[in-house]
Write an enzyme that holds these catalytic residues in place. Structure first.
Site, short mmCIF file in Angstrom:
data_model
loop_
_atom_site.label_atom_id
_atom_site.label_comp_id
_atom_site.label_asym_id
_atom_site.label_seq_id
_atom_site.Cartn_x
_atom_site.Cartn_y
_atom_site.Cartn_z
N GLU A 81 19.08 -17.41 -2.05
CA GLU A 81 18.81 -16.10 -2.63
C GLU A 81 18.59 -16.23 -4.15
OE1 GLU A 81 17.75 -13.50 -1.65
OE2 GLU A 81 18.21 -12.00 -3.16
N GLU B 75 10.51 -15.02 -7.54
CA GLU B 75 9.84 -13.72 -7.43
C GLU B 75 9.47 -13.13 -8.78
OE1 GLU B 75 11.37 -11.10 -3.69
OE2 GLU B 75 12.93 -11.66 -5.10
N LYS C 176 7.09 -4.77 -2.01
CA LYS C 176 8.45 -4.49 -1.57
C LYS C 176 8.51 -4.25 -0.07
CE LYS C 176 12.72 -2.66 -2.76
NZ LYS C 176 13.34 -3.95 -3.00
N CYS D 61 0.85 -1.19 0.00
CA CYS D 61 0.00 0.00 0.00
C CYS D 61 0.89 1.24 0.00
CB CYS D 61 -0.95 0.07 1.18
SG CYS D 61 -2.13 -1.26 1.24
N ARG E 166 6.11 -0.63 -4.16
CA ARG E 166 5.70 -1.26 -2.91
C ARG E 166 4.77 -2.45 -3.16
NH1 ARG E 166 6.64 2.04 1.40
NH2 ARG E 166 4.94 1.20 2.64
N LYS F 207 15.10 -15.11 -5.96
CA LYS F 207 15.06 -14.11 -7.05
C LYS F 207 14.30 -14.68 -8.24
CE LYS F 207 15.94 -11.56 -5.43
NZ LYS F 207 15.80 -10.73 -4.40
N ASN G 176 -3.09 2.40 5.16
CA ASN G 176 -2.14 1.30 4.99
C ASN G 176 -2.06 0.60 6.34
OD1 ASN G 176 0.08 -0.34 4.62
ND2 ASN G 176 1.56 1.32 4.41
N GLY G 177 -2.23 -0.73 6.35
CA GLY G 177 -2.17 -1.45 7.63
C GLY G 177 -3.41 -2.32 7.77
N TRP H 6 -2.77 -2.92 -1.76
CA TRP H 6 -2.39 -4.33 -1.86
C TRP H 6 -3.42 -5.07 -1.01
CZ3 TRP H 6 -0.72 -8.50 1.11
CH2 TRP H 6 -0.04 -9.50 0.41
N HIS I 231 18.83 -37.05 0.15
CA HIS I 231 17.76 -37.33 1.11
C HIS I 231 16.40 -36.88 0.57
CE1 HIS I 231 20.80 -38.49 3.96
NE2 HIS I 231 21.44 -37.35 3.73
#
Ligand code: G6P
Length: 608
Positions: free
Chosen positions: A480, A487, A603, A2, A27, A484, A100-101, A74, A503
């Protein structure tokens, strides 16, 4: 997550709000809207989808006026839809709110408001806020907002306009970021600095539970008792260009290309006469000497930097280090005490789980050192000590340059702690500082060879599933690389420790499965070669990323090899991550995805 902007001044508000929202796109959002107060009426345009869709709608509406609020949403409560988009207006049309929240007690409050005759057009918690402010409003908007906030449970950043107040609006925050931008005869609010950077560099960072009344000429801050409070004005030294693409097709590529400079900026100010200096550090040598354990807590990419940090600190400082996900740490009643140091890592400095983990660690007496990019962010302000990463604004949702900067600071911290505890001597310091200072040059070399990775990606962008396998620090790096890829390319991917392959994961390897193997750790190189042979025997196609000195050996085992400059294995992730970031980038571009704004992810994750 948001984005909020607000404006009051002599300009037309709509273009200012739209510009601000564009700067906050990073964001993450799935709908957007703005509301303008003009001639005593609130006019609003909002829509599901991207800002382009909002711009389309704005073309056919006359939204003139000099004060307004805007929002990118969002979705949390209710699907992304026109009705659920912000702003939300109170039943009688007097109050408009962007939020926002998450309002945790909204069902109770909604039932109460329904019993008082209010009706609701959306499924959101935010519409409850608009109606509750309206319910509490007599003739003073600040008072009504404060009363409302005192009844609300949860996190919020709010912008509120009211038809009775043609020249001022009100904003507030708790656990979600909000800044006030101070211009000449015009003022702003925003979720983050880039939104207002082209208009002003003077900002006030609101503290939790503060309310601000903003007109063109002033910004007055109050606490929740209605008392005036005064906050320092911050001058931001980011330039506008740092928040623009500067000729690159995507922010992500621009930010990857900035990595050499970012690493340099993280090191240079901290080295004086061959010694590592952390200015204004309250952590004493004695506290480092008596420390019994170190916790590293973060989310996402910052967590992956933390896992590398665990290896580096354990090796250089010979102390036990636990790296944990903030969302796990905060709810497991962690065994933390004042004999432990907690390192919190966050690019945005606003990730809610990370912030709560920080509070948990401090509550238990641990000294908190944070590694943060955004100056003045919540995590920075609540930590005992902050080490800024100086990476400049990171706009692409997928974090890249922040990771290198976080790693660099972690290495400096490990060396400093090692020196204090006597596990690192002067010669080690000279050696590692030399290695660290050589990083930017090595990174430039890798960036000059981008084409090789692009070609490899071109041959594999239709892959259904990709595995990353590494050992030790390369395992942390694999996590990482895999994140990436997921995403931004939306390809299923998993990172596995080489030793774990047998395993389970090996059962998934079949003809044509792509396996990417970072192999920068000299001592484990042969073991990784065996892993490559195992997956190749089952039909896998293998890309190895290794140092030049190992490349000839790696070429005998793998299908393709990316050779990177030879550096000390401990700091290799700073360079070896670049091919992984570029690989994810090119895969995403080739799939035609929205590289900078991937679907479903944000983000700045300011909700749990
Ligand atoms: C989100 C972002 C990631 C980031 C993570 C932690 O998931 O999409 O890129 O690594 O949050 O964010 P932070 O700002 O705390 O580093």
């Amino acid at each position: 997550m948001c984005g909020i902007v607000g404006y009051v001044g002599s300009r037309e508000a709509t273009p200012v709000l739209m510009n601000g929202l564009k700067r906050l796109e990073y964001r993450g959002y799935d709908s957007a809207g703005i509301a303008i107060l003009h001639e005593g009426k609130i006019k609003m345009v909002k829509t599901k989808g991207r800002l382009a869709a909002l711009e389309g709608k704005l073309n056919s509406v006359d939204l003139k006026g000099h004060m307004g609020i805007g929002h990118t949403r969002w979705a949390t409560h209710g699907e992304p839809s026109d009705a659920n988009s912000h702003p939300h207006v109170s039943s009688g049309g007097k109050i408009a709110v962007v939020h926002n929240g998450i309002l945790e007690n909204y069902i109770k409050l909604k039932d109460f408001l329904i019993s008082r005759g209010y009706n609701f057009q959306s499924e959101t918690d935010t519409e409850v806020v608009a109606n509750l402010i309206d319910y509490n409003y007599r003739d003073d908007l600040v008072k009504a907002v404060i009363e409302t906030l005192n009844e609300m449970e949860g996190a919020y950043a709010l912008g509120v306009i009211c038809t009775d107040c043609p020249d001022e609006f009100v904003a507030a925050r708790k656990d979600s970021p909000l800044i006030v931008g101070l211009g000449k005869d015009e003022n702003y609010i925003a979720s983050d600095i880039p939104a207002i950077l082209e208009y002003t560099k003077n900002v006030i960072i609101l503290e939790d539970r503060e309310v601000v009344r903003i007109s063109a000429g002033r910004a007055e801050i109050f606490n929740l008792l209605g008392e005036r409070v005064y906050r320092e004005v911050f001058h931001v030294d980011w330039d506008v260009a740092s928040a623009e693409k500067g000729g690159y097709e995507h922010f992500m590529m621009k930010e990857i290309c900035e990595e050499p400079a970012v690493v340099k900026a993280a090191i240079s100010p901290r080295i004086r006469d061959g010694q590592i200096l952390f200015e204004n550090f309250s952590l004493t040598d004695e506290m480092v000497r008596s420390c019994e354990k170190i916790n590293i807590v973060a989310c996402g990419t910052a967590y992956h930097a933390g896992v590398v940090g665990k290896y580096a600190i354990e090796r250089l400082v010979r102390i036990s280090v636990e790296a944990d996900l903030a969302s796990e740490f905060r709810y497991r009643d962690p065994m933390v005490d004042k004999k432990q140091i907690t390192i919190i890592i966050s690019q945005s400095g606003e990730t809610l789980d990370t912030l709560m983990a920080l509070r948990e660690a401090r509550k238990k007496g641990s000294h908190v050192v944070s590694i943060v990019n955004v100056v003045g962010s919540s995590i920075a302000r609540e930590s005992d000590d902050v080490l800024y990463t100086f990476a400049g604004p990171e706009i692409a949702v997928a974090s890249t340059k922040a990771y290198n900067a976080q790693l660099t600071v972690l290495y400096l911290l490990a060396l400093k702690f090692g020196q204090i505890r006597g596990t690192v001597n002067d010669e080690d310091i000279r050696y590692y500082l030399d290695q660290l200072m050589g990083l930017p040059g090595n990174m430039e070399e890798i960036l000059r060879d981008k084409k090789e990775i692009q070609r490899f990606a071109a041959g594999h962008y239709n892959a259904g599933s990709i595995f990353f396998i590494g050992r030790n620090i390369d395992y942390a790096l694999s996590m990482e690389g895999s994140l990436k890829l997921k995403e931004i390319s939306y390809i299923h991917s998993e990172a596995y420790a080489g030793g774990e392959l047998k395993h389970g994961t090996i059962a998934l390897v079949e003809n044509g499965t792509l396996v990417i193997c970072p192999m920068t750790q000299d001592l484990l190189f042969e073991k990784m070669v065996s892993n490559i042979r195992e997956v190749k025997a089952r039909g896998a196609v293998v890309l190895a990323i290794t140092s030049r000195k190992h490349a000839p050996e790696a070429e005998k085992a793998a299908d393709a090899v990316i050779a990177i400059p030879d550096i000390d294995p401990l700091i290799a992730p700073v360079t070896a991550v670049i091919p992984l970031q570029l690989f994810a980038y090119y895969m995403s571009v080739m799939k035609g995805n929205d590289v900078d704004k991937p679907r479903n992810i944000a983000k700045s994750v300011t909700v749990e």
